[in-house]
Design an enzyme around this catalytic site. Structure first.
Site, PDB file in Angstrom:
ATOM      1  N   ASP A 261      -1.421   6.044  -9.655  1.00  0.00           N
ATOM      2  CA  ASP A 261      -2.466   5.031  -9.799  1.00  0.00           C
ATOM      3  C   ASP A 261      -3.829   5.656 -10.080  1.00  0.00           C
ATOM      4  O   ASP A 261      -4.027   6.860  -9.898  1.00  0.00           O
ATOM      5  CB  ASP A 261      -2.522   4.142  -8.548  1.00  0.00           C
ATOM      6  CG  ASP A 261      -2.434   4.938  -7.239  1.00  0.00           C
ATOM      7  OD1 ASP A 261      -2.626   6.164  -7.261  1.00  0.00           O
ATOM      8  OD2 ASP A 261      -2.172   4.332  -6.195  1.00  0.00           O
TER       9      ASP A 261
ATOM     10  N   ASN B 220      -0.244  -1.010   6.101  1.00  0.00           N
ATOM     11  CA  ASN B 220       0.359  -2.338   5.915  1.00  0.00           C
ATOM     12  C   ASN B 220       1.655  -2.263   5.089  1.00  0.00           C
ATOM     13  O   ASN B 220       2.166  -3.278   4.636  1.00  0.00           O
ATOM     14  CB  ASN B 220      -0.639  -3.290   5.236  1.00  0.00           C
ATOM     15  CG  ASN B 220      -1.023  -2.835   3.839  1.00  0.00           C
ATOM     16  OD1 ASN B 220      -0.549  -1.800   3.356  1.00  0.00           O
ATOM     17  ND2 ASN B 220      -1.877  -3.591   3.181  1.00  0.00           N
TER      18      ASN B 220
ATOM     19  N   HIS C 118       1.982  -0.694   2.170  1.00  0.00           N
ATOM     20  CA  HIS C 118       1.816  -0.603   0.711  1.00  0.00           C
ATOM     21  C   HIS C 118       2.281   0.757   0.186  1.00  0.00           C
ATOM     22  O   HIS C 118       2.288   1.753   0.919  1.00  0.00           O
ATOM     23  CB  HIS C 118       0.383  -0.958   0.267  1.00  0.00           C
ATOM     24  CG  HIS C 118      -0.662   0.064   0.528  1.00  0.00           C
ATOM     25  ND1 HIS C 118      -1.977  -0.259   0.777  1.00  0.00           N
ATOM     26  CD2 HIS C 118      -0.632   1.424   0.566  1.00  0.00           C
ATOM     27  CE1 HIS C 118      -2.685   0.830   0.951  1.00  0.00           C
ATOM     28  NE2 HIS C 118      -1.887   1.875   0.836  1.00  0.00           N
TER      29      HIS C 118
ATOM     30  N   GLU D 198       0.181  -3.933  -2.848  1.00  0.00           N
ATOM     31  CA  GLU D 198      -0.082  -4.515  -1.534  1.00  0.00           C
ATOM     32  C   GLU D 198       1.003  -5.535  -1.188  1.00  0.00           C
ATOM     33  O   GLU D 198       1.760  -5.955  -2.069  1.00  0.00           O
ATOM     34  CB  GLU D 198      -1.461  -5.192  -1.555  1.00  0.00           C
ATOM     35  CG  GLU D 198      -2.618  -4.257  -1.856  1.00  0.00           C
ATOM     36  CD  GLU D 198      -2.912  -3.246  -0.747  1.00  0.00           C
ATOM     37  OE1 GLU D 198      -2.275  -3.298   0.323  1.00  0.00           O
ATOM     38  OE2 GLU D 198      -3.783  -2.377  -0.962  1.00  0.00           O
TER      39      GLU D 198
HETATM   40  P1  PGA Z   1      -3.172   8.208   3.083  1.00  0.00           P
HETATM   41  O1  PGA Z   1      -2.895   6.934   2.183  1.00  0.00           O
HETATM   42  O2  PGA Z   1      -2.190   9.247   2.665  1.00  0.00           O
HETATM   43  O3  PGA Z   1      -4.575   8.584   2.773  1.00  0.00           O
HETATM   44  O4  PGA Z   1      -2.959   7.770   4.508  1.00  0.00           O
HETATM   45  C1  PGA Z   1      -1.608   6.520   1.965  1.00  0.00           C
HETATM   46  C2  PGA Z   1      -1.629   5.209   1.237  1.00  0.00           C
HETATM   47  O5  PGA Z   1      -2.475   4.361   1.556  1.00  0.00           O
HETATM   48  O6  PGA Z   1      -0.775   5.018   0.350  1.00  0.00           O
END
Ligand code: PGA
Length: 240
Positions: free
Chosen positions: A67, A135, A137, A142
Site C-alpha cells: 500500500d 482491529n 485490518h 479495514e
Molecule cells: P504495525 O502496523 O506493524 O505498525 O503495528 C500493522 C498494521 O496496522 O497493519
C-alpha cells in the site's frame, strides 16, 4: 494456518527472517510482497544482517508493496516508498527498478489500481509479508472491506489515522487516503507470513485464528489460505 509463538519481538524478527530466507534461498528471482509498519522492521533488520554476513543476494528478487498513501511523493519521508528504501532496499543489493509500489501521486485513482492489478498478475508473489491492525485490518483493508476487492483506493478510518499519526509531526499531516492491495490480491500469494507483536494485537490475533471468517475481521480470510504462517510473540498470542 500454521501458528508459531515466540517469546518476544526479537525472536519474532529472527523467526520471520528465517521463513523469508527459506523462500529467497530456494528461488533467486523470488517475488516478495512486502509490508510497512513497525512489525516487519525487525525482520528487515535481520535480512540486512544476513545479506551483509552471508551474502544472500537480492539482485534478481522483485518486491511489490501492499500500500501507499495518496498525495505523498516517493521522496516524501513519510511515503511507504521511502520507508522501504530506508528500512531495507538501500541496505541490500536489490535493483530499485525491481521494486514496485502504488504511485501516491497518480492523477487517476482507478487507472492506478488497474495498473497495479496488472502488475500483480505479471508478478505472482512467492511470499507475502503482512502485519495486522488492532482491529484485524491487513494493509489498509479495514473491517467491512469485501473479500473480493483487488487494489483499490480507501479513505483511512479515524482509528488508523490516529495510530499512524505517531510517525508524523501531527495528526493533521497524516494523509486521509491510500491505495491498497485488496484481500483478494493478498490471497493470491503462494505463501503468506503474518506477523503480530504486542498485547494490542491479542484480540485481533484471536479473532483471526479462532473466530469466524468474516469481512468484519479482514485477516480472518487467511484461514482459507493453503500456506499461511502466523508468527506471534507471547503477548500477541496471549488469548490463543
Ligand atoms: P504495525 O502496523 O506493524 O505498525 O503495528 C500493522 C498494521 O496496522 O497493519
Amino acid at each position: 494456518m500454521r501458528i508459531v509463538i515466540v517469546k518476544n519481538a526479537e525472536e519474532l524478527a529472527a523467526k520471520a527472517a528465517e521463513e523469508a530466507l527459506e523462500v529467497i534461498r530456494a528461488k533467486k528471482d523470488a517475488v516478495l510482497g512486502l509490508a510497512t509498519g513497525s512489525t516487519p522492521v525487525g525482520m528487515y533488520r535481520k535480512l540486512i544482517e544476513d545479506h551483509k554476513k552471508n551474502g544472500t543476494s537480492y539482485r534478481l528478487v522483485k518486491a511489490v508493496n501492499l500500500d501507499e498513501y495518496i498525495g505523498l511523493s516517493p521522496e516524501n519521508d513519510q511515503s511507504y516508498r521511502y520507508f522501504m528504501r530506508k528500512n531495507l532496499f538501500d541496505e541490500i543489493d536489490i535493483d530499485l527498478d525491481n521494486t514496485y509500489i502504488e504511485n501516491g501521486l497518480a492523477a487517476d485513482e482507478k487507472a492506478e489500481c488497474a495498473r497495479y492489478d496488472a502488475l500483480l498478475r505479471s508478478l505472482p508473489r512467492d511470499l507475502q509479508v503482512l502485519g495486522i491492525g488492532a482491529n484485524g485490518h491487513i494493509a489498509f483493508n479495514e473491517p467491512g472491506t469485501p473479500f473480493s476487492e483487488k487494489t483499490h483506493a480507501v479513505s483511512l478510518t479515524e482509528n488508523t489515522i490516529e495510530m499512524n499519526s505517531r510517525f508524523f509531526k501531527s495528526k493533521d499531516e497524516v494523509p486521509r487516503r491510500a491505495f491498497t492491495m485488496g484481500p483478494k490480491s493478498i490471497m493470491e500469494a503462494k505463501k503468506i507470513l503474518i506477523l503480530a507483536s504486542g498485547a494490542s494485537k491479542a484480540d485481533a490475533v484471536f479473532k483471526t485464528v479462532r473466530g469466524e471468517v468474516t469481512e468484519e475481521v479482514p485477516a480472518s480470510i487467511l484461514q482459507n489460505h493453503p500456506n499461511c504462517v502466523l508468527i506471534a510473540d507471547e503477548e500477541a498470542a496471549s488469548l490463543l
